[in-house]
Motif scaffolding. Structure first.
Motif, short mmCIF file in Angstrom:
data_model
loop_
_atom_site.label_atom_id
_atom_site.label_comp_id
_atom_site.label_asym_id
_atom_site.label_seq_id
_atom_site.Cartn_x
_atom_site.Cartn_y
_atom_site.Cartn_z
N THR A 237 1.08 -0.96 0.20
CA THR A 237 -0.32 0.59 0.34
C THR A 237 1.06 1.66 -0.19
OG1 THR A 237 -1.55 -1.29 1.03
CG2 THR A 237 -1.72 1.30 1.27
N LEU A 238 0.76 2.46 -0.95
CA LEU A 238 1.81 2.93 -0.89
C LEU A 238 1.17 4.49 -0.27
CD1 LEU A 238 4.40 4.87 -1.93
CD2 LEU A 238 3.06 5.32 -4.38
N ARG A 239 0.77 4.61 0.51
CA ARG A 239 0.39 5.38 1.07
C ARG A 239 0.43 7.23 1.82
NH1 ARG A 239 -3.45 2.81 4.86
NH2 ARG A 239 -1.55 1.35 4.80
N SER A 240 0.38 7.77 1.26
CA SER A 240 0.60 9.42 2.15
C SER A 240 -0.81 10.20 2.67
CB SER A 240 1.22 10.59 0.64
OG SER A 240 1.63 11.26 0.96
N ALA A 241 -0.46 11.17 2.29
CA ALA A 241 -1.34 12.33 3.00
C ALA A 241 -1.54 13.18 2.48
CB ALA A 241 -1.04 12.66 4.39
N ILE A 242 -3.08 14.55 2.52
CA ILE A 242 -3.15 15.94 1.74
C ILE A 242 -2.44 16.34 3.35
CG2 ILE A 242 -4.85 17.45 1.81
CD1 ILE A 242 -5.25 15.26 0.04
N ILE A 243 -1.56 17.02 2.59
CA ILE A 243 -0.83 18.63 2.95
C ILE A 243 -0.60 19.19 2.72
CG2 ILE A 243 1.68 17.19 3.39
CD1 ILE A 243 2.44 18.48 0.96
N ALA A 244 -1.90 19.86 1.61
CA ALA A 244 -2.47 21.43 1.51
C ALA A 244 -3.71 21.54 1.01
CB ALA A 244 -1.05 21.97 0.74
N VAL A 245 -4.80 22.12 0.89
CA VAL A 245 -6.28 22.01 0.44
C VAL A 245 -6.34 24.08 -0.18
CG1 VAL A 245 -8.64 21.90 0.88
CG2 VAL A 245 -6.96 20.69 2.25
N ARG A 246 -6.82 23.58 -1.50
CA ARG A 246 -7.43 25.22 -2.35
C ARG A 246 -8.29 25.15 -3.05
NH1 ARG A 246 -3.41 25.86 -0.01
NH2 ARG A 246 -0.82 26.31 -0.25
N GLU A 247 -8.84 26.02 -2.63
CA GLU A 247 -9.80 26.71 -2.96
C GLU A 247 -10.15 27.20 -4.46
OE1 GLU A 247 -12.51 25.70 -1.91
OE2 GLU A 247 -11.90 25.03 0.22
N LEU A 248 -10.57 26.47 -5.82
CA LEU A 248 -9.99 27.45 -7.09
C LEU A 248 -11.30 27.94 -7.55
CD1 LEU A 248 -7.57 25.72 -6.51
CD2 LEU A 248 -7.79 24.92 -9.28
N ALA A 249 -12.05 29.08 -7.93
CA ALA A 249 -12.60 29.29 -8.88
C ALA A 249 -12.84 28.87 -9.96
CB ALA A 249 -12.89 30.90 -9.13
N SER A 266 -14.46 24.18 -6.46
CA SER A 266 -12.95 23.20 -6.91
C SER A 266 -12.64 23.19 -5.49
CB SER A 266 -12.77 23.01 -7.37
OG SER A 266 -13.26 22.68 -8.94
N ARG A 267 -12.03 22.39 -5.09
CA ARG A 267 -11.16 21.99 -3.31
C ARG A 267 -9.63 21.18 -4.22
NH1 ARG A 267 -12.85 19.71 1.04
NH2 ARG A 267 -11.11 21.05 2.30
N ILE A 268 -8.85 21.90 -4.03
CA ILE A 268 -7.38 20.34 -4.14
C ILE A 268 -6.99 19.91 -3.74
CG2 ILE A 268 -5.61 20.37 -5.62
CD1 ILE A 268 -8.29 20.53 -7.28
N GLY A 269 -6.33 19.47 -3.47
CA GLY A 269 -5.28 18.64 -2.07
C GLY A 269 -4.23 18.86 -2.95
N VAL A 270 -3.44 18.82 -2.44
CA VAL A 270 -1.97 18.41 -2.24
C VAL A 270 -1.60 16.79 -1.53
CG1 VAL A 270 0.38 19.12 -2.33
CG2 VAL A 270 -1.41 20.66 -2.74
N VAL A 271 -1.30 16.27 -2.08
CA VAL A 271 -0.51 15.10 -1.69
C VAL A 271 1.08 15.15 -1.71
CG1 VAL A 271 -1.12 12.52 -1.68
CG2 VAL A 271 -3.04 13.91 -2.20
N ALA A 272 1.43 14.46 -0.65
CA ALA A 272 2.66 13.98 -0.64
C ALA A 272 3.34 13.02 -1.32
CB ALA A 272 3.93 14.16 0.90
N CYS A 273 3.57 13.36 -2.65
CA CYS A 273 4.35 11.80 -3.46
C CYS A 273 4.03 11.94 -4.43
CB CYS A 273 2.93 10.66 -3.40
SG CYS A 273 3.62 9.43 -4.63
N GLY A 274 5.26 11.99 -5.80
CA GLY A 274 6.09 12.75 -6.55
C GLY A 274 6.32 11.57 -7.59
N TYR A 275 7.07 12.04 -8.71
CA TYR A 275 8.02 11.39 -9.62
C TYR A 275 9.02 11.01 -9.17
CZ TYR A 275 9.46 15.64 -11.63
OH TYR A 275 10.11 16.12 -12.35
#
Length: 367
Positions: A237-249, A266-275
């Motif tokens: 299981t590759l598991r992380s968490a939301i580290i920031a939230v952005r509100e977008l028009a 929209s609400r956008i969550g930023v996740v600590a995981c990338g390439y």
């Protein structure tokens, strides 16, 4: 605090999948393939977890075998690609390894070598994959030469690899199997032909040994699942968490190139995981993830250390919410690595083995 990204490895699930592979072929022995650091799961930990069950392991090269021996793994180990230089034969003998022979020069090197004890040999035939192996017309002569040198080679087996066993209706597979069966009968040879898909779906390919690989880690290798493959359980299981939230028009863009634009507020969550962690940067918008055990999707291009997901329909999700990139969420919901791979136009093999060393592995279930 540590970065929240972690690869949870369920060793009980690994053992379950191995038993499933074994049960599909009760008259065969199953060599557990743990090459490529056990497909990214940690070869030593996985070998320790399977040591009481598996009669042999398989790796790609001498370095992988040596790491297991240094961890006090005494189970037989098959070198699937054999040696890469004549000088490696001394290490094959010292480490007590089983050797695949697939090339003329390897055969000549072994026959010129004088081991203290004969080395178990699996002779590989190219039955249609056209990677490694002797042409079928040469196999009987090679087999005879090995059999005539019992002081150098012992416990001879015939092996090959299927190109299309994942397809449940495959004329190419049947042609390969017919060729191999004919050779095995003529040589009276014990065989090792079946990879993961053949283990699950082609009992006529089961031999003295089978070679389950990716299925051990919970990935379904078949084009269309069958009853057995549906019983596989995810190990990572590759598991992380939301580290920031952005509100977008509506109309605002997310990420490099602005590939994803909000179709509504929209609400956008930023996740600590990338390439930079091994997550595939080719993941398209809509690639599924689980947030607090609920399905949502990637929105915007994957960055080196982060990716972004759409939280608009998950009002309770916030900073700290669990994110599962693949595997099992805390609430029991499962996101298959195969489904994620499909959205990335790749294979589960690539995703699992591509999880990079900076992602900590956390093991569950005794080694």
């Amino acid at each position: 605090m540590a970065r929240p990204l972690i690869a949870d490895i369920d060793l009980d699930a690994l053992r379950h999948n191995y038993r499933l592979a074994r049960d599909q072929a009760p008259h065969s022995r199953a060599v557990a393939v743990i090459k490529a650091d056990a497909y990214g799961h940690g070869a030593v930990a996985c070998a320790q977890a399977l040591e009481a069950l598996a009669p042999a392991f398989a790796v790609a090269c001498l370095e992988e075998a040596q790491a297991l021996r240094e961890a006090s793994i005494t189970t037989p180990i098959v070198l699937l690609e054999g040696i890469f230089a004549t000088a490696e034969l001394e290490h094959v003998e010292t480490l007590d390894l089983w050797l695949v022979i697939h090339s003329d020069w390897q055969l000549e090197a072994l026959l010129a070598y004088c081991p203290a004890h004969p080395i178990p040999v699996w002779l590989k035939v190219d039955s249609g994959m056209h990677r490694l192996g002797f042409p079928p017309a040469q196999v009987e002569a090679m087999w005879a030469r090995l059999a005539a040198a019992p002081e150098r080679a012992c416990d001879l087996h015939l092996m090959s690899h299927f190109a299309s066993a994942d397809a449940l209706q495959s004329a190419d597979f049947r042609r390969q199997l017919e060729l191999l069966d004919d050779l095995a009968i003529r040589l009276a040879a014990p065989t090792c032909f079946a990879n993961s898909p053949a283990t699950l779906a082609w009992p006529e390919a089961h031999g003295a040994w089978n070679r389950p690989g990716v299925m051990l880690y919970g990935s379904d290798p078949l084009e269309a699942s069958n009853e057995a493959s549906r019983r596989l359980t995810p190990v990572m299981t590759l598991r992380s968490a939301i580290i920031a939230v952005r509100e977008l028009a509506a109309g605002e863009a997310v990420g490099y190139g602005g590939r994803w634009r909000a179709p509504r507020p929209s609400r956008i969550g930023v996740v600590a995981c990338g390439y930079g962690d091994g997550y595939d940067r080719h993941a398209v918008d809509g690639t599924p993830v689980l947030v607090d055990g609920q399905r949502t999707a990637i929105a915007g291009k994957v960055s080196m250390d982060m990716l972004t997901v759409d939280l608009t329909d998950l009002p309770e999700a916030d900073i700290g919410s669990e994110v599962v990139l693949w595997g099992r969420a805390t609430n029991g919901q499962i996101l298959s690595v195969d489904e994620v791979a499909h959205h990335c136009d790749t294979l589960s093999y690539t995703l699992l083995s591509g999880v990079l060393p900076r992602v900590p592995r956390r093991y569950h279930g005794a080694h």
